[in-house]
Design a protein around this motif. Structure first.
Motif, PDB file in Angstrom:
ATOM      1  N   GLN A   1      61.023  69.499  11.889  1.00 18.36           N
ATOM      2  CA  GLN A   1      60.327  68.487  11.560  1.00 18.36           C
ATOM      3  C   GLN A   1      59.335  68.972  12.388  1.00 18.36           C
ATOM      4  OE1 GLN A   1      62.228  66.588   9.594  1.00 18.36           O
ATOM      5  NE2 GLN A   1      60.890  65.586   8.719  1.00 18.36           N
TER       6      GLN A   1
ATOM      7  N   LYS B   1      68.070  60.549  11.535  1.00 19.26           N
ATOM      8  CA  LYS B   1      68.629  61.447  10.185  1.00 19.26           C
ATOM      9  C   LYS B   1      67.609  61.884   9.651  1.00 19.26           C
ATOM     10  CE  LYS B   1      73.633  58.623  10.322  1.00 19.26           C
ATOM     11  NZ  LYS B   1      74.317  57.717   9.642  1.00 19.26           N
ATOM     12  N   GLY B   2      68.478  62.639   8.454  1.00 16.90           N
ATOM     13  CA  GLY B   2      67.322  63.293   8.064  1.00 16.90           C
ATOM     14  C   GLY B   2      66.453  64.260   7.786  1.00 16.90           C
ATOM     15  N   ASP B   3      66.137  64.719   9.437  1.00 12.16           N
ATOM     16  CA  ASP B   3      64.775  65.806  10.125  1.00 12.16           C
ATOM     17  C   ASP B   3      65.434  67.177   9.720  1.00 12.16           C
ATOM     18  OD1 ASP B   3      64.098  63.978  11.599  1.00 12.16           O
ATOM     19  OD2 ASP B   3      64.771  64.120  14.034  1.00 12.16           O
ATOM     20  N   LYS B   4      64.839  67.815   9.429  1.00 15.80           N
ATOM     21  CA  LYS B   4      65.023  69.529   8.792  1.00 15.80           C
ATOM     22  C   LYS B   4      64.716  70.151   9.983  1.00 15.80           C
ATOM     23  CE  LYS B   4      65.074  68.063   4.443  1.00 15.80           C
ATOM     24  NZ  LYS B   4      66.285  68.453   3.517  1.00 15.80           N
TER      25      LYS B   4
ATOM     26  N   THR C   1      69.633  69.860   7.785  1.00 14.24           N
ATOM     27  CA  THR C   1      69.843  69.092   8.203  1.00 14.24           C
ATOM     28  C   THR C   1      70.485  68.221   8.617  1.00 14.24           C
ATOM     29  OG1 THR C   1      68.828  69.683   5.381  1.00 14.24           O
ATOM     30  CG2 THR C   1      68.791  67.197   6.583  1.00 14.24           C
TER      31      THR C   1
ATOM     32  N   SER D   1      73.149  64.695   9.952  1.00 11.09           N
ATOM     33  CA  SER D   1      73.266  63.397   9.601  1.00 11.09           C
ATOM     34  C   SER D   1      73.686  62.598  10.021  1.00 11.09           C
ATOM     35  CB  SER D   1      74.899  64.429   8.928  1.00 11.09           C
ATOM     36  OG  SER D   1      75.421  65.532   9.822  1.00 11.09           O
TER      37      SER D   1
END
Length: 102
Positions: free
Chosen positions: A52, A79-82, A100, A102
């Protein structure tokens, strides 16, 4: 620029486990070719991982790191962090890949 990195990142209980396989020859500058000449040093010097857009991991590599380095580390994330993984080598080549969580 090297081959794409293999990046795996999985979150469990707020902790993200990151695994990275980097493709790079990582020449130390101490080996010789078939004619006896030294092969020039050529290795990754710095690796940076951002989640992020915030740095979560930075490493300075030297000539003693083996070919195709593998990194494994953990950080507090979700979860979902880039993830953005970047490296620079002694020739100035750069590589950046993303994944990304998971």
């Amino acid at each position: 620029m090297g081959d794409p990195m293999r990046i795996r990142a999985a979150e469990s209980n707020g902790i993200v486990d990151v695994k990275i396989l980097m493709k790079h020859d990582m020449e130390s500058g101490q080996r010789k070719d078939a004619s006896g000449k030294l092969i020039p040093a050529w290795h990754i010097t710095i690796v940076t991982v951002k989640a992020q857009d915030k740095e979560v991991f930075v490493a300075d590599f030297g000539s003693a790191v083996s070919k195709d380095p593998f990194l494994n580390f953990k950080y507090k994330g979700a979860k979902g962090d880039k993830l953005q993984v970047s490296w620079v080598d002694t020739k100035g080549d750069k590589r950046t890949d993303e994944a990304t969580v998971s």
